[in-house]
Scaffold this motif. Structure first.
Motif, PDB file in Angstrom:
ATOM      1  N   VAL A   1      -1.280  28.690  -1.761  1.00  0.00           N
ATOM      2  CA  VAL A   1      -0.736  29.964  -1.296  1.00  0.00           C
ATOM      3  C   VAL A   1      -1.664  31.131  -1.594  1.00  0.00           C
ATOM      4  O   VAL A   1      -1.979  31.930  -0.711  1.00  0.00           O
ATOM      5  CB  VAL A   1       0.646  30.200  -1.948  1.00  0.00           C
ATOM      6  CG1 VAL A   1       1.072  31.643  -1.859  1.00  0.00           C
ATOM      7  CG2 VAL A   1       1.679  29.298  -1.324  1.00  0.00           C
ATOM      8  N   ASP A   2      -2.108  31.262  -2.835  1.00  0.00           N
ATOM      9  CA  ASP A   2      -2.892  32.436  -3.203  1.00  0.00           C
ATOM     10  C   ASP A   2      -4.342  32.366  -2.735  1.00  0.00           C
ATOM     11  O   ASP A   2      -5.059  33.357  -2.799  1.00  0.00           O
ATOM     12  CB  ASP A   2      -2.808  32.701  -4.703  1.00  0.00           C
ATOM     13  CG  ASP A   2      -3.140  31.487  -5.544  1.00  0.00           C
ATOM     14  OD1 ASP A   2      -3.217  30.378  -4.987  1.00  0.00           O
ATOM     15  OD2 ASP A   2      -3.301  31.634  -6.770  1.00  0.00           O
ATOM     16  N   GLN A   3      -4.794  31.239  -2.257  1.00  0.00           N
ATOM     17  CA  GLN A   3      -6.165  31.113  -1.774  1.00  0.00           C
ATOM     18  C   GLN A   3      -6.297  31.398  -0.281  1.00  0.00           C
ATOM     19  O   GLN A   3      -7.358  31.776   0.190  1.00  0.00           O
ATOM     20  CB  GLN A   3      -6.694  29.700  -2.057  1.00  0.00           C
ATOM     21  CG  GLN A   3      -6.784  29.367  -3.522  1.00  0.00           C
ATOM     22  CD  GLN A   3      -7.104  27.905  -3.747  1.00  0.00           C
ATOM     23  OE1 GLN A   3      -6.727  27.033  -2.961  1.00  0.00           O
ATOM     24  NE2 GLN A   3      -7.806  27.624  -4.832  1.00  0.00           N
TER      25      GLN A   3
ATOM     26  N   HIS B   1      -7.852  34.775   1.057  1.00  0.00           N
ATOM     27  CA  HIS B   1      -9.298  34.860   0.799  1.00  0.00           C
ATOM     28  C   HIS B   1     -10.073  33.938   1.738  1.00  0.00           C
ATOM     29  O   HIS B   1     -11.126  34.301   2.246  1.00  0.00           O
ATOM     30  CB  HIS B   1      -9.581  34.533  -0.665  1.00  0.00           C
ATOM     31  CG  HIS B   1     -10.994  34.782  -1.070  1.00  0.00           C
ATOM     32  ND1 HIS B   1     -11.604  36.018  -0.951  1.00  0.00           N
ATOM     33  CD2 HIS B   1     -11.932  33.953  -1.570  1.00  0.00           C
ATOM     34  CE1 HIS B   1     -12.849  35.935  -1.368  1.00  0.00           C
ATOM     35  NE2 HIS B   1     -13.078  34.689  -1.746  1.00  0.00           N
TER      36      HIS B   1
ATOM     37  N   ARG C   1       5.980  28.978   3.402  1.00  0.00           N
ATOM     38  CA  ARG C   1       5.609  30.370   3.681  1.00  0.00           C
ATOM     39  C   ARG C   1       5.000  30.526   5.073  1.00  0.00           C
ATOM     40  O   ARG C   1       5.285  31.483   5.776  1.00  0.00           O
ATOM     41  CB  ARG C   1       4.662  30.895   2.617  1.00  0.00           C
ATOM     42  CG  ARG C   1       5.364  31.136   1.316  1.00  0.00           C
ATOM     43  CD  ARG C   1       4.540  31.949   0.401  1.00  0.00           C
ATOM     44  NE  ARG C   1       5.209  32.095  -0.877  1.00  0.00           N
ATOM     45  CZ  ARG C   1       4.698  32.713  -1.895  1.00  0.00           C
ATOM     46  NH1 ARG C   1       3.502  33.268  -1.804  1.00  0.00           N
ATOM     47  NH2 ARG C   1       5.358  32.809  -3.029  1.00  0.00           N
TER      48      ARG C   1
ATOM     49  N   GLY D   1       0.652  36.150   2.938  1.00  0.00           N
ATOM     50  CA  GLY D   1       0.490  36.708   1.605  1.00  0.00           C
ATOM     51  C   GLY D   1      -0.811  37.455   1.430  1.00  0.00           C
ATOM     52  O   GLY D   1      -1.489  37.812   2.391  1.00  0.00           O
ATOM     53  N   GLY D   2      -1.168  37.678   0.180  1.00  0.00           N
ATOM     54  CA  GLY D   2      -2.400  38.376  -0.144  1.00  0.00           C
ATOM     55  C   GLY D   2      -2.168  39.835  -0.471  1.00  0.00           C
ATOM     56  O   GLY D   2      -1.115  40.397  -0.191  1.00  0.00           O
ATOM     57  N   LEU D   3      -3.149  40.433  -1.089  1.00  0.00           N
ATOM     58  CA  LEU D   3      -3.108  41.845  -1.441  1.00  0.00           C
ATOM     59  C   LEU D   3      -3.679  42.675  -0.303  1.00  0.00           C
ATOM     60  O   LEU D   3      -4.614  42.248   0.364  1.00  0.00           O
ATOM     61  CB  LEU D   3      -3.922  42.091  -2.717  1.00  0.00           C
ATOM     62  CG  LEU D   3      -3.431  41.346  -3.956  1.00  0.00           C
ATOM     63  CD1 LEU D   3      -4.404  41.530  -5.102  1.00  0.00           C
ATOM     64  CD2 LEU D   3      -2.040  41.807  -4.347  1.00  0.00           C
TER      65      LEU D   3
ATOM     66  N   SER E   1      -9.008  45.079  -1.092  1.00  0.00           N
ATOM     67  CA  SER E   1     -10.010  44.210  -1.696  1.00  0.00           C
ATOM     68  C   SER E   1     -11.213  45.064  -2.064  1.00  0.00           C
ATOM     69  O   SER E   1     -11.404  46.151  -1.518  1.00  0.00           O
ATOM     70  CB  SER E   1     -10.414  43.094  -0.731  1.00  0.00           C
ATOM     71  OG  SER E   1     -10.894  43.649   0.463  1.00  0.00           O
TER      72      SER E   1
END
Length: 178
Positions: free
Chosen positions: A120-122, A125, A144, A151-153, A156
């Motif tokens: 998920v968190d990769q 990027h 998801r 997702g993601g922020l 960057s």
């Protein structure tokens, strides 16, 4: 870490959504005698006759493990439609660098696929680095993506292959596209 079992479902996801996978992983060039599109391990790809590589380009992909050298295929990228980069463990990020180099240094325009432990968190990027196909088996990520959430922020600090607008106040802060 999620353990993969024989019952684990692997689905192909692209930024446009889930789709049928036209590619099969094969262990040797013998697969090319049949119809279909095949992803071969690096050495099996390198062992192919150059004429076969050129004639089978649209049906030919190569799988690089984290320890494989990208430079071994750098001069052969015009004979490949897809490069699959393996993520056998979530803690091994060498394939991130390979994905970025394929796009930025080598200007590879074919598909760049992530295989293995895509988490998920990769994913955000990986998208920024130029990956455009993902073999997803992680249940959390599958859920998801089915919900339409990558997702993601939103900010960057480093540039990547895919250009992003500069953020407010600081030239080095970038606002994630999409």
């Amino acid at each position: 870490m999620t353990e993969l079992t024989p019952e684990t479902v692997t689905r192909l996801w692209t930024p446009t959504g889930f789709s049928e996978d036209e590619w099969s992983h094969a262990e040797s060039a013998d697969a090319l005698s049949g119809n279909g599109r095949f992803i071969l391990p690096l050495q099996a790809f390198l062992d192919l006759d150059p004429a076969v590589r050129r004639s089978a380009k649209e049906r030919l992909g190569v799988l690089l493990q984290p320890g494989d050298q990208l430079e071994k295929i750098a001069d052969l990228l015009d004979q490949i439609s897809l490069v699959a980069l393996a993520f056998p463990a979530f803690s091994d990020g060498r394939s991130f660098s390979k994905g970025e180099l394929l796009r930025s240094r080598y200007r590879f325009e074919g598909a760049v696929r992530a295989t293995g432990q895509v988490l998920v968190d990769q994913l955000p990027h990986m998208l920024r680095l130029g990956f455009d196909e993902f073999e997803v088996s992680n249940p959390v990520l599958l859920k998801r993506l089915e919900e339409g959430r990558t997702g993601g922020l939103p900010l960057s600090y480093q540039p990547t292959v895919k250009p992003e607008a500069k953020g407010p106040k600081y030239s080095w802060r970038r606002v994630r596209a999409g």
